[in-house]
Design a protein around this motif. Structure first.
Motif, short mmCIF file in Angstrom:
data_model
loop_
_atom_site.label_atom_id
_atom_site.label_comp_id
_atom_site.label_asym_id
_atom_site.label_seq_id
_atom_site.Cartn_x
_atom_site.Cartn_y
_atom_site.Cartn_z
N THR A 1 -0.89 51.80 22.23
CA THR A 1 -0.94 52.10 21.01
C THR A 1 -1.11 51.13 19.95
O THR A 1 -2.00 51.24 18.86
CB THR A 1 0.45 52.48 20.45
N GLU A 2 -0.49 49.94 20.23
CA GLU A 2 -0.82 48.60 19.50
C GLU A 2 -2.25 48.16 19.50
O GLU A 2 -2.96 47.87 18.49
CB GLU A 2 -0.17 47.41 19.79
N LEU A 3 -3.01 48.22 20.57
CA LEU A 3 -4.12 47.78 20.76
C LEU A 3 -5.42 48.87 19.96
O LEU A 3 -6.24 48.40 19.19
CB LEU A 3 -4.54 47.75 22.23
N CYS A 4 -4.97 50.24 20.18
CA CYS A 4 -5.60 51.17 19.36
C CYS A 4 -5.82 50.91 17.87
O CYS A 4 -6.60 50.94 17.08
CB CYS A 4 -4.95 52.59 19.60
N ASN A 5 -4.47 50.54 17.42
CA ASN A 5 -4.16 50.52 16.04
C ASN A 5 -4.74 49.06 15.47
O ASN A 5 -5.52 49.15 14.32
CB ASN A 5 -2.42 50.02 15.94
N ALA A 6 -4.84 48.06 16.46
CA ALA A 6 -5.46 47.02 15.98
C ALA A 6 -7.27 47.23 15.69
O ALA A 6 -7.86 46.76 14.76
CB ALA A 6 -5.40 45.78 16.83
N ILE A 7 -7.60 47.95 16.75
CA ILE A 7 -9.09 47.97 17.07
C ILE A 7 -9.64 49.25 15.64
O ILE A 7 -10.36 48.89 14.84
CB ILE A 7 -9.48 48.82 18.00
N SER A 8 -8.80 50.13 15.55
CA SER A 8 -9.17 51.28 14.57
C SER A 8 -8.76 50.68 13.17
O SER A 8 -9.47 51.18 12.31
CB SER A 8 -8.05 52.45 14.77
N THR A 9 -7.98 49.67 13.07
CA THR A 9 -8.10 49.02 11.52
C THR A 9 -8.88 48.04 11.30
O THR A 9 -8.87 47.26 10.32
CB THR A 9 -6.55 48.64 11.64
N GLY A 10 -9.64 47.59 12.47
CA GLY A 10 -10.71 46.33 12.26
C GLY A 10 -9.87 45.17 12.40
O GLY A 10 -10.46 44.18 11.63
N ASN A 11 -8.69 44.96 12.86
CA ASN A 11 -7.77 43.75 12.77
C ASN A 11 -8.31 42.87 13.90
O ASN A 11 -7.61 42.63 14.98
CB ASN A 11 -6.38 44.07 12.97
N SER A 12 -9.51 42.09 13.63
CA SER A 12 -10.00 41.28 14.58
C SER A 12 -9.03 40.07 14.87
O SER A 12 -9.17 39.50 16.13
CB SER A 12 -11.41 40.70 14.29
N LYS A 13 -8.22 39.43 13.94
CA LYS A 13 -7.43 38.38 14.09
C LYS A 13 -6.20 38.66 15.19
O LYS A 13 -6.08 37.90 16.08
CB LYS A 13 -6.84 38.09 12.75
N LEU A 14 -5.98 39.93 15.11
CA LEU A 14 -4.66 40.46 16.27
C LEU A 14 -5.54 40.74 17.84
O LEU A 14 -4.90 40.00 18.72
CB LEU A 14 -4.45 41.65 15.77
N ALA B 1 -14.01 39.58 19.88
CA ALA B 1 -13.05 40.77 19.14
C ALA B 1 -13.75 41.44 18.36
O ALA B 1 -13.55 42.72 18.16
CB ALA B 1 -11.98 39.77 18.57
N GLN B 2 -14.82 41.06 17.77
CA GLN B 2 -15.60 41.69 16.68
C GLN B 2 -16.46 42.80 17.56
O GLN B 2 -16.50 44.10 17.11
CB GLN B 2 -16.56 41.08 15.98
N ARG B 3 -17.01 42.37 18.86
CA ARG B 3 -17.57 43.45 19.27
C ARG B 3 -16.97 44.59 19.91
O ARG B 3 -17.23 45.73 19.79
CB ARG B 3 -18.30 42.54 20.64
#
Length: 200
Positions: A95-108, A120-122
């Motif tokens: 869930t955390e990983l999905c959240n980071a990817i779907s919100t474009g949080n490349s830093k996380l 991360a961007q890819r």
């Protein structure tokens, strides 16, 4: 193709589970999430991903189908191998990983060991739409707000302790993460005590 292996947990380490089924011991590479989920179990059913290479035939085991789906998505990204994908699933919940990817949080995403800025961007570009389409991200809150990062070491230890007490890993993890998001500096014992009051 092996869909899952069900049997006795013969050996368990944070990176490897040996499941004995019908007299055969299968060595499965696992994430910390699956390790935590298996800690108090004598028997287990792990969903399997087979990696067949010229020099090796490796099995990866996952506690649920969502974790395996996420793993399979991650390894489609150029520059992300099976071990990197496993590291990512050990560092964050699905869930955390999905959240980071779907919100474009490349830093996380970049905060995970072994993941550089470009990778991360890819990952975000390649997987953002696929995650939503597959429904893996169904637990992401409306509006896609990113959850505050939590102390993974405390989280994993607390979840492991509660799992050993007989609580199911998935709801336990949710409660522990919620507690740590409100009070990030709590020690493991306090997190466990608070979680015991909240887990239904």
């Amino acid at each position: 193709m092996i869909e899952y292996i069900k049997g006795e947990v013969a050996e368990l380490t944070p990176a490897l589970a040996i499941i004995e089924a019908a007299g055969v011991g299968y060595a499965l590479n696992i994430s910390l999430y699956t390790y935590s989920a298996l800690q108090s179990k004598k028997e287990a059913k792990l969903y399997v991903y087979e990696a067949i290479r010229e020099d090796a035939h490796l099995l990866y085991g996952f506690y649920n189908k969502k974790e395996r789906e996420m793993f399979e998505l991650l390894i489609t990204v150029s520059g992300v191998g099976a071990n990197t994908a496993r590291m990512m699933l050990s560092s964050m919940s699905v869930t955390e990983l999905c959240n980071a990817i779907s919100t474009g949080n490349s830093k996380l995403v970049q905060s995970i060991k072994g993941i550089g800025k470009m990778t991360a961007q890819r990952i975000i570009v390649d997987l953002k739409d696929k995650i939503v389409a597959l429904g893996i991200a169904e637990e992401i809150p409306a509006g896609g707000s990113i959850a505050a990062p939590v102390n993974n070491a405390v989280r994993d230890e607390a979840v492991a302790a509660l799992t050993m007490l007989g609580f199911a890993p998935a709801p336990t993890q949710k409660v522990v993460v919620a507690i740590l998001q409100q009070e990030p500096s709590l020690p493991v014992e306090q997190v466990v005590k608070l979680a015991l009051k909240q887990i239904k």
